[in-house]
Scaffold this motif. Structure first.
Motif, mmCIF file in Angstrom:
data_model
loop_
_atom_site.group_PDB
_atom_site.id
_atom_site.type_symbol
_atom_site.label_atom_id
_atom_site.label_comp_id
_atom_site.label_asym_id
_atom_site.label_seq_id
_atom_site.Cartn_x
_atom_site.Cartn_y
_atom_site.Cartn_z
ATOM 1 N N THR A 156 11.140 31.419 -3.917
ATOM 2 C CA THR A 156 10.382 30.648 -4.465
ATOM 3 C C THR A 156 9.945 29.304 -4.234
ATOM 4 N N LEU A 157 8.816 28.523 -4.372
ATOM 5 C CA LEU A 157 8.616 27.167 -4.222
ATOM 6 C C LEU A 157 7.925 26.758 -5.608
ATOM 7 N N THR A 158 8.501 25.592 -6.169
ATOM 8 C CA THR A 158 7.896 25.200 -7.529
ATOM 9 C C THR A 158 7.647 23.613 -7.239
ATOM 10 N N CYS A 159 6.512 23.028 -7.595
ATOM 11 C CA CYS A 159 6.142 21.889 -7.497
ATOM 12 C C CYS A 159 5.686 21.261 -8.811
ATOM 13 N N VAL A 160 5.848 20.052 -9.142
ATOM 14 C CA VAL A 160 5.602 19.423 -10.501
ATOM 15 C C VAL A 160 5.038 17.979 -10.145
ATOM 16 N N ASN A 161 4.045 17.639 -11.131
ATOM 17 C CA ASN A 161 3.966 16.139 -11.099
ATOM 18 C C ASN A 161 4.021 15.801 -12.611
ATOM 19 N N THR A 172 10.707 22.022 -5.330
ATOM 20 C CA THR A 172 11.920 22.488 -4.849
ATOM 21 C C THR A 172 12.158 23.788 -4.440
ATOM 22 N N THR A 173 12.801 24.257 -3.457
ATOM 23 C CA THR A 173 12.918 25.627 -3.181
ATOM 24 C C THR A 173 14.188 26.125 -2.498
#
Length: 344
Positions: A156-161, A172-173
């Motif tokens: 997976t790839l997760t992105c936050v702001n 993060t991955t």
């Protein structure tokens, strides 16, 4: 008029950048969205593949959680991310960080992304995956499943702001070890980062890439401005936060994993860096704008040997808390919308 507008924006950037460098007031209040022109800000990043099941068997009481929580605080991390984490460890770390008063908002500072759900082979039936923690309150989280590698663990790839900056994303991955699927997943993640750039947003990433800096499949990541004996033929737009380390294999950086690479994948500085560097942090070079003070640095930290119940192997001594080092980075960049001078 267009020339005056361009000059105004350029001067505004210079003033804001100078303010950031000499320590004047913050450019925006926490509850106010950032302005739609660039301003300079520094972020401290932290990432660790904890091997949470392989080594700690999902334990929350063997010392691992305390080591992670203390390091995040001691390094003044703005964002911290984890690979190979069990859900119970995620919950325990949230509690430890709350108890330490690390997050600004103790109800909204973490995001979890499972890659394996409720499988008895991982984490004693708990979910197994990746996590992000942030000092400031979090806004949206975006999650993608990477192209399949044919195994039972979707990557997976997760992105936050954060709520106070919708234009800056931390991602993060954990890329597969399987080839050629490793290269496919690397391209997929890079495309997502470039999509943020195309929309005028900035993105930072830290994770376990399971690829070393000198591998050809990372040439499309590393900026063409990076051309050293240890890492050349690059065609990309990004800098890895440890690639300017003059003391540890310039262009490559310091090792992060305790297991040696396959003989044909040995690091270019094997005499001084005999182990693999697979945990990486990247920033798009155009966001740095060094003429206004943008810059970056990175490091990997010695592994704590204070986790009980972990036996010695050929790769690591007893009580090692992981077989990966914590990596840290500091980056000063323009983080507003359309964050390059040439955009105006």
């Amino acid at each position: 008029m267009r020339l005056l507008r361009r000059l105004f924006h350029t001067l505004s950037i210079a003033v804001l950048a100078a303010g950031a460098m000499i320590g004047t007031a913050a450019p925006a209040a926490a509850e106010t969205p950032v302005p739609e022109f660039p301003y300079m800000v520094n972020y401290k990043l932290w990432h660790w593949n904890i091997s949470g099941y392989k080594m700690s068997r999902g334990s929350t009481t063997n010392g691992l959680i305390g080591v992670a929580a203390s390091s995040i605080q001691n390094r003044s991390a703005d964002f911290a991310s984890f690979s190979e984490m069990c859900y119970g460890q995620y919950t325990a770390l949230k509690n430890a960080l709350r108890d330490a008063n690390w997050p600004v908002d103790e109800t909204n500072f973490s995001r979890w992304t499972p890659s394996i759900s409720g499988d008895d082979h991982y984490c004693n039936g708990q979910d197994f995956g990746n996590a992000i923690f942030a000092k400031k309150p979090l806004g949206n989280a975006s999650r993608w499943t990477l192209p399949s590698d044919g195994t039972d663990e979707p990557r997976t790839l997760t992105c936050v702001n954060t709520e106070d900056n919708v234009y800056l994303h931390y991602c993060t991955t954990h890329i597969t070890t399987e080839t050629p699927n490793n290269a496919n997943q690397l391209r997929y993640v890079l495309d997502r980062l470039e999509a943020y750039h195309t929309s005028g947003h900035a993105a930072l990433i830290g994770g376990d890439f399971n690829a070393q800096p000198h591998y050809g499949r990372l040439n499309g990541w590393y900026s063409s401005s990076l051309n050293t004996a240890n890492n050349g033929s690059n065609t990309g737009q990004y800098r890895e936060l440890d690639d300017n380390d003059s003391g540890n294999c310039p262009g490559y950086g310091e090792f992060t994993a305790l297991h040696p690479p396959a003989p044909n994948n040995a690091p270019p500085c094997s005499a001084t860096q005999p182990l693999a560097k697979v945990d990486l942090m990247f920033v798009r070079e155009s966001r740095l704008l060094r003429e206004f003070g943008g810059g970056y640095s990175g490091d990997s930290l010695d592994i704590a040997k204070s986790c009980s119940g972990i036996a010695a192997t050929d790769d690591y001594p007893a009580k090692s808390c992981s077989d990966h080092r914590i990596i840290i980075g500091s980056v000063t960049l323009f983080a507003g919308k359309d964050g390059t001078v040439s955009a105006f």
